[in-house]
Design a protein around this motif. Structure first.
Motif, PDB file in Angstrom:
ATOM      1  N   GLN A 338      26.087  11.444  32.591  1.00  0.00           N
ATOM      2  CA  GLN A 338      27.488  11.622  32.214  1.00  0.00           C
ATOM      3  C   GLN A 338      28.255  12.395  33.292  1.00  0.00           C
ATOM      4  OE1 GLN A 338      26.606  13.449  28.382  1.00  0.00           O
ATOM      5  NE2 GLN A 338      27.369  11.634  27.307  1.00  0.00           N
ATOM      6  N   VAL A 339      27.610  13.404  33.854  1.00  0.00           N
ATOM      7  CA  VAL A 339      28.217  14.181  34.946  1.00  0.00           C
ATOM      8  C   VAL A 339      28.518  13.276  36.132  1.00  0.00           C
ATOM      9  CG1 VAL A 339      27.732  15.947  36.703  1.00  0.00           C
ATOM     10  CG2 VAL A 339      27.215  16.411  34.286  1.00  0.00           C
ATOM     11  N   ALA A 340      27.547  12.415  36.481  1.00  0.00           N
ATOM     12  CA  ALA A 340      27.725  11.503  37.618  1.00  0.00           C
ATOM     13  C   ALA A 340      28.885  10.541  37.374  1.00  0.00           C
ATOM     14  CB  ALA A 340      26.428  10.728  37.862  1.00  0.00           C
ATOM     15  N   ALA A 341      29.005  10.072  36.131  1.00  0.00           N
ATOM     16  CA  ALA A 341      30.072   9.129  35.796  1.00  0.00           C
ATOM     17  C   ALA A 341      31.442   9.798  35.902  1.00  0.00           C
ATOM     18  CB  ALA A 341      29.864   8.581  34.394  1.00  0.00           C
ATOM     19  N   ILE A 342      31.573  11.026  35.386  1.00  0.00           N
ATOM     20  CA  ILE A 342      32.853  11.743  35.437  1.00  0.00           C
ATOM     21  C   ILE A 342      33.225  12.055  36.884  1.00  0.00           C
ATOM     22  CG2 ILE A 342      34.037  13.885  34.789  1.00  0.00           C
ATOM     23  CD1 ILE A 342      32.179  13.861  32.248  1.00  0.00           C
ATOM     24  N   ARG A 343      32.239  12.464  37.664  1.00  0.00           N
ATOM     25  CA  ARG A 343      32.481  12.771  39.083  1.00  0.00           C
ATOM     26  C   ARG A 343      33.030  11.536  39.819  1.00  0.00           C
ATOM     27  NH1 ARG A 343      29.777  16.783  41.954  1.00  0.00           N
ATOM     28  NH2 ARG A 343      28.188  16.861  40.326  1.00  0.00           N
ATOM     29  N   LEU A 344      32.392  10.382  39.580  1.00  0.00           N
ATOM     30  CA  LEU A 344      32.817   9.145  40.242  1.00  0.00           C
ATOM     31  C   LEU A 344      34.231   8.745  39.802  1.00  0.00           C
ATOM     32  CD1 LEU A 344      32.067   6.819  42.126  1.00  0.00           C
ATOM     33  CD2 LEU A 344      30.993   5.662  40.188  1.00  0.00           C
ATOM     34  N   ALA A 345      34.519   8.937  38.513  1.00  0.00           N
ATOM     35  CA  ALA A 345      35.835   8.558  37.986  1.00  0.00           C
ATOM     36  C   ALA A 345      36.960   9.356  38.641  1.00  0.00           C
ATOM     37  CB  ALA A 345      35.868   8.753  36.475  1.00  0.00           C
ATOM     38  N   LEU A 346      36.717  10.618  38.957  1.00  0.00           N
ATOM     39  CA  LEU A 346      37.749  11.469  39.550  1.00  0.00           C
ATOM     40  C   LEU A 346      38.105  11.050  40.973  1.00  0.00           C
ATOM     41  CD1 LEU A 346      36.616  14.992  38.241  1.00  0.00           C
ATOM     42  CD2 LEU A 346      38.395  13.491  37.311  1.00  0.00           C
ATOM     43  N   PHE A 347      37.226  10.224  41.586  1.00  0.00           N
ATOM     44  CA  PHE A 347      37.466   9.794  42.973  1.00  0.00           C
ATOM     45  C   PHE A 347      37.629   8.279  43.105  1.00  0.00           C
ATOM     46  CE2 PHE A 347      35.294  13.880  43.413  1.00  0.00           C
ATOM     47  CZ  PHE A 347      36.170  14.545  44.264  1.00  0.00           C
ATOM     48  N   SER A 348      37.731   7.555  41.966  1.00  0.00           N
ATOM     49  CA  SER A 348      37.810   6.090  42.018  1.00  0.00           C
ATOM     50  C   SER A 348      39.159   5.594  41.524  1.00  0.00           C
ATOM     51  CB  SER A 348      36.703   5.462  41.155  1.00  0.00           C
ATOM     52  OG  SER A 348      35.436   5.811  41.651  1.00  0.00           O
ATOM     53  N   THR A 363      32.270   9.953  25.168  1.00  0.00           N
ATOM     54  CA  THR A 363      32.231  11.331  25.677  1.00  0.00           C
ATOM     55  C   THR A 363      32.743  11.382  27.109  1.00  0.00           C
ATOM     56  OG1 THR A 363      30.354  11.883  24.260  1.00  0.00           O
ATOM     57  CG2 THR A 363      30.731  13.313  26.164  1.00  0.00           C
ATOM     58  N   ILE A 364      32.304  10.422  27.921  1.00  0.00           N
ATOM     59  CA  ILE A 364      32.723  10.382  29.327  1.00  0.00           C
ATOM     60  C   ILE A 364      34.224  10.127  29.430  1.00  0.00           C
ATOM     61  CG2 ILE A 364      32.518   9.053  31.476  1.00  0.00           C
ATOM     62  CD1 ILE A 364      29.541   8.574  30.622  1.00  0.00           C
ATOM     63  N   VAL A 365      34.704   9.098  28.706  1.00  0.00           N
ATOM     64  CA  VAL A 365      36.132   8.764  28.754  1.00  0.00           C
ATOM     65  C   VAL A 365      36.966   9.943  28.271  1.00  0.00           C
ATOM     66  CG1 VAL A 365      37.930   7.271  27.771  1.00  0.00           C
ATOM     67  CG2 VAL A 365      35.768   6.277  28.534  1.00  0.00           C
ATOM     68  N   ASN A 366      36.536  10.568  27.187  1.00  0.00           N
ATOM     69  CA  ASN A 366      37.251  11.720  26.633  1.00  0.00           C
ATOM     70  C   ASN A 366      37.326  12.848  27.659  1.00  0.00           C
ATOM     71  OD1 ASN A 366      38.630  13.129  24.731  1.00  0.00           O
ATOM     72  ND2 ASN A 366      36.924  13.424  23.319  1.00  0.00           N
ATOM     73  N   SER A 367      36.225  13.102  28.347  1.00  0.00           N
ATOM     74  CA  SER A 367      36.189  14.174  29.358  1.00  0.00           C
ATOM     75  C   SER A 367      37.134  13.856  30.508  1.00  0.00           C
ATOM     76  CB  SER A 367      34.759  14.357  29.892  1.00  0.00           C
ATOM     77  OG  SER A 367      33.887  14.719  28.847  1.00  0.00           O
ATOM     78  N   ILE A 368      37.109  12.616  30.992  1.00  0.00           N
ATOM     79  CA  ILE A 368      37.991  12.198  32.094  1.00  0.00           C
ATOM     80  C   ILE A 368      39.451  12.367  31.686  1.00  0.00           C
ATOM     81  CG2 ILE A 368      38.760  10.205  33.464  1.00  0.00           C
ATOM     82  CD1 ILE A 368      35.810   9.137  33.136  1.00  0.00           C
ATOM     83  N   LEU A 369      39.780  11.924  30.474  1.00  0.00           N
ATOM     84  CA  LEU A 369      41.163  11.994  30.005  1.00  0.00           C
ATOM     85  C   LEU A 369      41.645  13.438  29.904  1.00  0.00           C
ATOM     86  CD1 LEU A 369      41.141   9.245  27.203  1.00  0.00           C
ATOM     87  CD2 LEU A 369      42.110   9.075  29.495  1.00  0.00           C
TER      88      LEU A 369
END
Length: 649
Positions: A338-348, A363-369
């Protein structure tokens, strides 16, 4: 005037009723549904007739074919299947008709005056000697002009309806045809009845073909075979294909149209020359595509790749600080994936997140939002169905809309108000349940996303592809054109409503208050869409209307529109996508061998939150689990994305 064919008027179960319209109790100008009180031959009392008519007025003579029904609230009624109206001939009928307001410029007062002046010849005077109208006190040149113009319109409508009836078109469909083509209806149908299938909702090739046969158009006529090419591709589209290999299309068209293959090839060449259909390859296979779908896949690829190469619409975010902040805010300890997914989303700029239920997509989408919202980033969330959008709203705390509502349906044009000329206002667009999004809808969405915005695509690649054509999520992932996060670690473990007195039977179903229903096609005017679930509030037999609630919104249907609703106590697995239920019961039987596919069973099972019951045979379950392939879908989006990516490199 010509009568409808006797075979249709006088079948074993139908009766013919003729009489004078005493009163028009109700008439819906949009769909033609009407409730009439008629003084019928052979009946002492006035009779209630329900049916469809493009225009109707008191005083007209009606010939109706149908059957008697006994309504618990309103008693005996005559339900008309075909209804033919003609101008009144008796003094009583003429006076009622002129006084009804049907002809602009004449009301009850002028109606009486005209009957007194011209008697039974009043319509002949309007038509052949309009100058004589000025003999009636109060009718000047302007009013006389309005009267003759309105009468001419009425005559055209009547002639069109007679023509349609005489060629086997029921009154409800005849009203639709008239509303679409107006005074040109007879010309359109005579020249090319196959246009009906292209232009009018609810009329497919088969209906147009039946009308064409009545008009004397031969099976081998080139207009029929050419229309049949698009029909064959439309049939393939219903199976999820955007096109078909030419070697599959030709025999399919031969089978559907029952004509020699040489004619199919000639028609195909003509359609290719006019670019109604497009020839291209998918892999090594030579395929034929409907032009609209071919271009739609190109547009999706172009837009996704254009979005992907832009710069991020938010300033640099330190991922370590952001991750510590979100864990503190939510009280969750995020897993490594999940950490890896959020990290990638912040730079994609464009990112796909895929995985099954319980793997932490929400959980991932909620965290990114939450991270991006804290930085003032403008967010928009959407999903293909109302249920999926509602679940997304509940899960994230941010408002999510259906794609249709986000794009703001334009009821007049049938398209969307949000488009390339009126873009969405956002820095990040999140699309959930993307496996359910078909090619036409994805194209509309991509055309409305501003170039500066980022795009987050979320969905379960193992679920069934969309009901409509294409396999958008699978193709985007397979192309390798944008980064993809694949999640695998799991973090979590009808009796029918009895119909009362206020009910209506239409199109093979009975609808009553309290019934759970499903909309089965998009209706932009009503703002309800394929797969939306609602409940019937009331059925009004007098008004010919049914009201239902969809997510707290009241929607009204004329009885003639109920072909867009079905009871929803049981639903297909396709229709259930985007929803979850406390308990799910699925029949799994070897008798339905063609349906035993792994992704179909997987989608059904993953709808259940607490309990899933499979009813059937273990053998059937085993067959489904082993059947990975299902049916291949012919689409080119994967190739468009991959090719454009290679060119960019």
């Amino acid at each position: 005037m010509n009568s409808p064919p006797q075979a249709q008027l006088e079948s074993a179960t139908r009766e013919v009723l003729a009489g004078l319209v005493e009163r028009v109790t109700f008439h819906n100008a949009e769909n033609g549904f009407c409730v009439l009180r008629i003084k019928a031959r052979g009946h002492r009392e006035l009779i209630t007739v329900i049916g469809h008519a493009a225009v109707i007025a008191a005083g007209e003579w009606v010939t109706a074919s149908g059957e008697w029904v006994n309504d618990r609230t309103h008693g005996q009624q005559f339900k008309s299947r075909f209804m033919r109206t003609s101008a009144p001939t008796s003094i009583e009928g003429i006076e009622k008709y002129l006084g009804s307001g049907m002809i602009r410029g004449i009301g009850p007062v002028y109606g009486k005056k005209m009957v007194k002046a011209f008697g039974e010849k009043v319509f002949d005077v309007i038509e052949a000697e309009p100058d004589r109208l000025r003999e009636v006190t109060g009718i000047g040149p302007m009013r006389a002009k309005r009267i003759t113009g309105a009468w001419a319109e009425q005559k055209i409508v009547r002639e069109i309806m007679v023509f349609l009836h005489s060629h086997g078109v029921g009154t409800a469909r005849a009203v639709r045809i008239f509303k679409t083509y107006g005074a040109d209806a007879v010309q359109v149908m005579t020249e090319n009845p196959y246009r009906l299938a292209r232009d009018i909702r609810g009329i497919g090739f088969k209906t147009a073909d039946a009308i064409a046969m009545r008009l004397g158009i031969e099976k081998t006529a080139m207009i029929r075979v050419r229309a049949g090419i698009s029909y064959a591709l439309t049939e393939a589209m219903d199976e999820g294909h955007c096109g078909l290999p030419a070697e599959e299309l030709r025999p399919l068209a031969v089978e559907l149209l029952e004509v020699p293959e040489e004619l199919i090839q000639t028609a195909l060449d003509l359609e290719l020359a006019e670019r109604t259909v497009i020839a291209d390859t998918v892999g090594e296979a030579a395929c034929i595509f409907l032009a609209g779908l071919y271009r739609a896949e190109q547009v999706i690829a172009e837009r996704i790749l254009r979005l992907a190469v832009g710069k991020l619409p938010w300033p640099h975010i330190d991922p370590e600080k952001a991750l510590r902040w979100i864990e503190q805010k939510t009280g969750l300890s995020l897993a490594e994936s999940q950490v890896a997914a959020i990290r990638l989303a912040l730079f994609s700029k464009v990112l796909v997140i895929t995985g099954g239920p319980g793997v932490g997509k929400t959980t991932i989408v909620n965290s990114i939002l939450r991270i991006l919202a804290a930085k003032g980033v403008s967010l928009l969330l959407c999903a293909p169905t109302g249920r999926a959008a509602k679940r997304m709203t509940e899960a994230t705390g941010f408002e999510a809309k259906t794609i249709h509502r986000l794009l703001e349906v334009d009821p007049k044009g049938g398209g969307f108000k949000r488009n390339i000329d009126n873009l969405l206002d956002c820095d990040l667009l999140v699309v959930d349940e993307t496996s359910m999004v078909d090619v036409p809808l994805m194209q509309a969405l991509m055309r409305a996303v501003p170039d500066h915005a980022a795009l987050l695509i979320v969905g379960d690649i193992d679920q069934l592809p969309s009901v409509g054509p294409g396999q958008v999520l699978a193709d985007v992932i397979a192309s390798g054109a944008v980064p993809v996060v694949r999640l695998t670690e799991v973090f979590r473990q009808a009796a029918l409503n009895p119909a009362g007195e206020r009910k209506v039977e239409r199109f093979g179903w009975t609808f009553a208050p309290g019934d759970k229903i499903m909309q089965i096609e998009n209706d932009y005017d009503k703002d309800v869409y394929n797969g939306d679930i609602g409940y019937i509030d009331d059925v009004d037999p007098d008004g010919g209307e049914l009201t239902a609630s969809f997510d707290g919104r009241t929607v009204t249907y004329g009885f003639g529109e109920l072909d867009t609703l079905v009871p929803a106590y049981a639903a297909t697995i396709h229709k259930s996508q985007g929803s979850e239920y406390p308990a799910v019961v699925i029949p799994v039987l070897t008798q339905y061998y063609a349906m035993l596919q792994r992704n179909l069973l997987y989608t059904g099972v993953t709808r259940g939150k607490r309990l899933v019951v499979l009813v059937g045979q273990k053998k059937a379950v085993a067959i489904a689990v082993r059947n990975i392939a299902g049916r291949r879908r012919w689409s080119k989006l994967n190739e468009w994305l991959a090719a454009t990516r290679r060119e960019a490199k």
